[in-house]
Design a protein around this motif. Structure first.
Motif, mmCIF file in Angstrom:
data_model
loop_
_atom_site.group_PDB
_atom_site.id
_atom_site.type_symbol
_atom_site.label_atom_id
_atom_site.label_comp_id
_atom_site.label_asym_id
_atom_site.label_seq_id
_atom_site.Cartn_x
_atom_site.Cartn_y
_atom_site.Cartn_z
ATOM 1 N N ASN A 228 0.817 -1.190 0.064
ATOM 2 C CA ASN A 228 -0.113 0.243 0.133
ATOM 3 C C ASN A 228 0.968 1.203 0.099
ATOM 4 O O ASN A 228 1.376 1.590 1.036
ATOM 5 N N PRO A 456 -17.754 1.923 -3.979
ATOM 6 C CA PRO A 456 -17.815 2.469 -5.448
ATOM 7 C C PRO A 456 -18.971 3.284 -5.287
ATOM 8 O O PRO A 456 -19.908 2.938 -4.787
ATOM 9 N N LYS A 525 -13.458 0.118 -14.702
ATOM 10 C CA LYS A 525 -12.497 -0.542 -13.837
ATOM 11 C C LYS A 525 -12.216 0.130 -12.642
ATOM 12 O O LYS A 525 -12.226 -0.494 -11.247
ATOM 13 N N ALA A 526 -12.343 1.570 -12.509
ATOM 14 C CA ALA A 526 -12.227 2.344 -11.244
ATOM 15 C C ALA A 526 -13.229 1.972 -10.253
ATOM 16 O O ALA A 526 -13.189 1.497 -9.000
ATOM 17 N N HIS A 528 -15.159 -0.708 -10.343
ATOM 18 C CA HIS A 528 -14.980 -2.110 -10.045
ATOM 19 C C HIS A 528 -13.829 -2.414 -8.704
ATOM 20 O O HIS A 528 -14.058 -3.113 -7.877
ATOM 21 N N ASP A 529 -12.964 -1.319 -8.741
ATOM 22 C CA ASP A 529 -11.782 -1.598 -7.634
ATOM 23 C C ASP A 529 -12.420 -0.866 -6.346
ATOM 24 O O ASP A 529 -11.688 -0.371 -5.560
ATOM 25 N N GLY A 530 -13.852 -0.352 -6.488
ATOM 26 C CA GLY A 530 -14.577 0.173 -5.109
ATOM 27 C C GLY A 530 -13.916 1.644 -4.896
ATOM 28 O O GLY A 530 -14.266 2.204 -3.963
ATOM 29 N N GLU A 531 -13.562 2.356 -6.126
ATOM 30 C CA GLU A 531 -13.156 3.672 -5.923
ATOM 31 C C GLU A 531 -14.399 4.942 -6.370
ATOM 32 O O GLU A 531 -15.592 4.364 -6.905
ATOM 33 N N SER A 561 -21.742 -0.378 -14.886
ATOM 34 C CA SER A 561 -21.418 -0.549 -13.416
ATOM 35 C C SER A 561 -22.672 0.262 -12.532
ATOM 36 O O SER A 561 -22.608 1.322 -12.236
#
Length: 628
Positions: A228, A456, A525-526, A528-531, A561
């Motif tokens: 991280n 997200p 993608k963002a 999907h990554d929880g952003e 999404s």
């Protein structure tokens, strides 16, 4: 809605007993260590024939050596076992250590006192991971900066009082040694009693198997933290602060005696001013951050550490007194107030630097691994402080004066800060945003707590100026991926800010269809990554202050999404220099005047299946109200 003061936490059981346990531990550490350093500085012949300058750097080094050896194990223990019980056991250990120290005081055995220094290092090593992993279990995210600020203030007030009490008691004729010996035992007992009130704090990973090999566990801890990047760089930044502070504080006894020509009360004064500065800076963090984790304060603090560190060298060189003076005599000397001001400001900016770093580590680290991450930080802190002690000894042996050592440390701080902020530009980006919002505008956030702390979401907002993304990003508790017109994305200087924030440039299908499709892929993608992803559905800046029609791009995002949607509105930004005004922007901006009022309003979450462009526009328009 107004936020309660951070001091309200001191009335609550979830915070107060832990605060007093920590405070009394810091107090006792410093009563003991300062008494020992004072007696060795001003009465060394009755205790040892060793070089005093060497001892002043060696003793702090011995205190932090256990952090290197045992932090990895203590981090595992804090993740595996309930934290309140651990705190009580650590306080019992403190009582035993202070009894050993008392034997050393009464028999004039320096080796027993040195052993107690190492013992208190072990005590602090065991308590460290508990200290910072406890807070996120009992405080809300919006309370973390304030809670950390109060803890840091309490720590340095404890350090200050301990240094004052230790330095004053030990030189009292007849009973000084006895008072220190008995007082440290009494403080340890009171600390243990306070720990009995700490509420239950369940272990995040009770099934953890302890790796008793400190070396392999240390490597594993640091390797895990490296995954991280913001957290790892925050650990390094934190450790660098302790390197800086260790060098500065270790020189105060001889600086007060040999350069300022003061008695031990002048030494106490320097410690008092520095500790007051740290406490003030720590408390300022909550006010300057707006009750959120504001890492933009970290570069601000770093700048102050270098500026006032350099000026401490200059003010020390301009101090001309050569006659022995007491504290009042020192205050009458030309240049003394400038030296004290520099020391105070180093403390203030140190507080602004360190508190947001702690809060960032606590909020962005995996909760199940937080204690071990804190242990990894303590290992790094210890290594940096050992290196600080060795560096100071080597520089002094090489002929550096103490003021020159201050200068070298301040310059090194600037180099290290540039390196860290270059690797993680988010710090600088947040600093630029924070600076703009505290110099150009008076900014207020309305219902900011509606923004999700995790998971997200799509944020939609009206598009008023070129600094919209900066305002929104500065108020969000989490990083946001902004979707913006590719032409705005390429504006000089602002382009650097947008790239730092990982903004997503987009173009229309007529202009560059491949860029439009890439943007939608990046958005998916963002999410999907929880952003968090923020879009301006108008597609362009307003030229009149009124909202343009919302386009359908948001629906394409939600088709791929289906995530919650949060409408937002910027109010009061229209007419500033960075808006696209068809009229005379200079005249409008002049009429607005400096520090114009600006608000960011967040609406309630909407289900992705219940929104459409027209409805979203009405929601944002309602949030904006009559403002432009």
């Amino acid at each position: 809605m107004s936020q309660p003061s951070q001091f309200a936490l001191l009335k609550q059981r979830r915070f107060a007993p832990f605060f007093w346990t920590q405070f009394l531990g810091a107090l006792n550490d410093n009563v003991f260590k300062t008494a020992l350093l004072t007696i060795l500085t001003y009465d060394a012949l009755h205790w040892t024939t060793m070089d005093v300058g060497l001892l002043n750097n060696l003793i702090p080094g011995l205190f932090i050596l256990p952090f290197v050896l045992f932090s990895a194990t203590s981090g595992q223990l804090a993740d595996k076992f309930e934290k309140a019980g651990m705190a009580r056991k650590v306080k019992l250990l403190e009582i035993i250590i202070m009894c050993i120290a008392a034997a050393g005081w009464m028999t004039h055995q320096l080796w027993l006192l040195v052993a107690a220094v190492a013992g208190m290092g072990i005590h602090s090593t065991l308590f460290g991971p508990v200290k910072y992993a406890y807070l996120p279990q009992h405080l809300k995210t919006e309370e973390l900066t304030g809670g950390n600020g109060v803890i840091e203030t309490g720590t340095f007030v404890g350090i200050l009082l301990g240094e004052i009490i230790g330095a004053i008691l030990v030189v009292q004729e007849g009973w000084g040694i006895e008072l220190v010996a008995g007082g440290t035992i009494a403080i340890a007992i009171i600390g243990w009693l306070a720990s009995l009130r700490i509420p239950h704090s369940p272990a995040p990973e009770p099934e953890l198997k302890i790796n008793w090999n400190p070396f392999t566990e240390t490597i594993r801890n640091i390797s895990f933290s490296k995954q991280n990047k913001p957290v790892y760089l925050s650990l390094l930044g934190n450790s660098w602060f302790w390197f800086y502070g260790a060098i500065i504080l270790a020189q105060f006894p001889l600086f007060a005696k040999d350069y300022l020509h003061g008695d031990h009360y002048v030494f106490v004064l320097l410690l008092t001013i520095f500790s007051f500065g740290i406490g003030a800076g720590s408390l300022l963090c909550e006010r300057l951050s707006g009750h959120k984790v504001e890492i933009g304060l970290v570069p601000f603090g770093s700048i102050g550490l270098s500026v006032f560190g350099i000026d401490l060298y200059l003010s020390s060189m301009s101090y001309t007194n050569t006659v022995a003076v007491d504290m009042l005599g020192f205050l009458r000397q030309t240049g003394s107030w400038r030296i004290l001001f520099d020391i105070a400001m180093i403390g203030v900016f140190g507080g602004l630097y360190i508190v947001p770093l702690f809060a960032l580590i606590q909020t962005r680290c995996d909760p199940k691994h937080l204690s071990r991450t804190i242990a990894g930080m303590n290992i790094l802190n210890a290594l940096f402080m050992v290196v600080a002690a060795l560096s100071a000894m080597l520089m002094l042996k090489a002929g550096f004066t103490i003021p020159e050592l201050f200068l070298a440390t301040a310059i090194s701080n600037a180099v290290v800060a540039a390196y860290i902020f270059g690797l993680v530009p988010e710090f600088l980006m947040r600093f630029v945003a924070w600076l703009l919002l505290h110099t150009v505008h008076r900014v207020k956030g309305v219902n900011i707590d509606r923004l999700p702390e995790d998971g997200p979401a799509v944020l939609v907002c009206n598009h008023v100026s070129y600094m919209d993304a900066i305002v929104i990003g500065a108020y969000s508790p989490r990083p946001i991926r902004f979707v913006m017109d590719h032409r705005i994305f390429q504006i000089p200087f602002l382009s650097w800010v947008f790239k730092t924030a990982k903004a997503i440039p987009i173009a229309s299908a007529k202009e560059e269809p491949w860029l439009m499709e890439k943007a939608y892929i990046d958005i998916a993608k963002a999410l999907h990554d929880g952003e968090l992803v923020c879009i301006f559905p108008e597609g362009k800046l307003t030229t009149t202050g009124d909202m343009n029609e919302f386009r359908g791009g948001v629906m394409k995002i939600l088709e791929r999404s289906p995530v919650p949607v949060f409408p937002m509105a910027l109010r009061g930004l229209w007419g500033s220099f960075l808006t696209r005004d068809k009229g005379n922007p200079f005249e409008r901006a002049f009429r607005r005047g400096p520090f114009s009022k600006l608000e960011l309003v967040v609406g309630e979450a909407l289900l992705p299946t219940a929104v459409n462009p027209v409805m979203l526009q009405e929601k944002v328009k309602k949030l904006r109200g009559d403002w432009k």
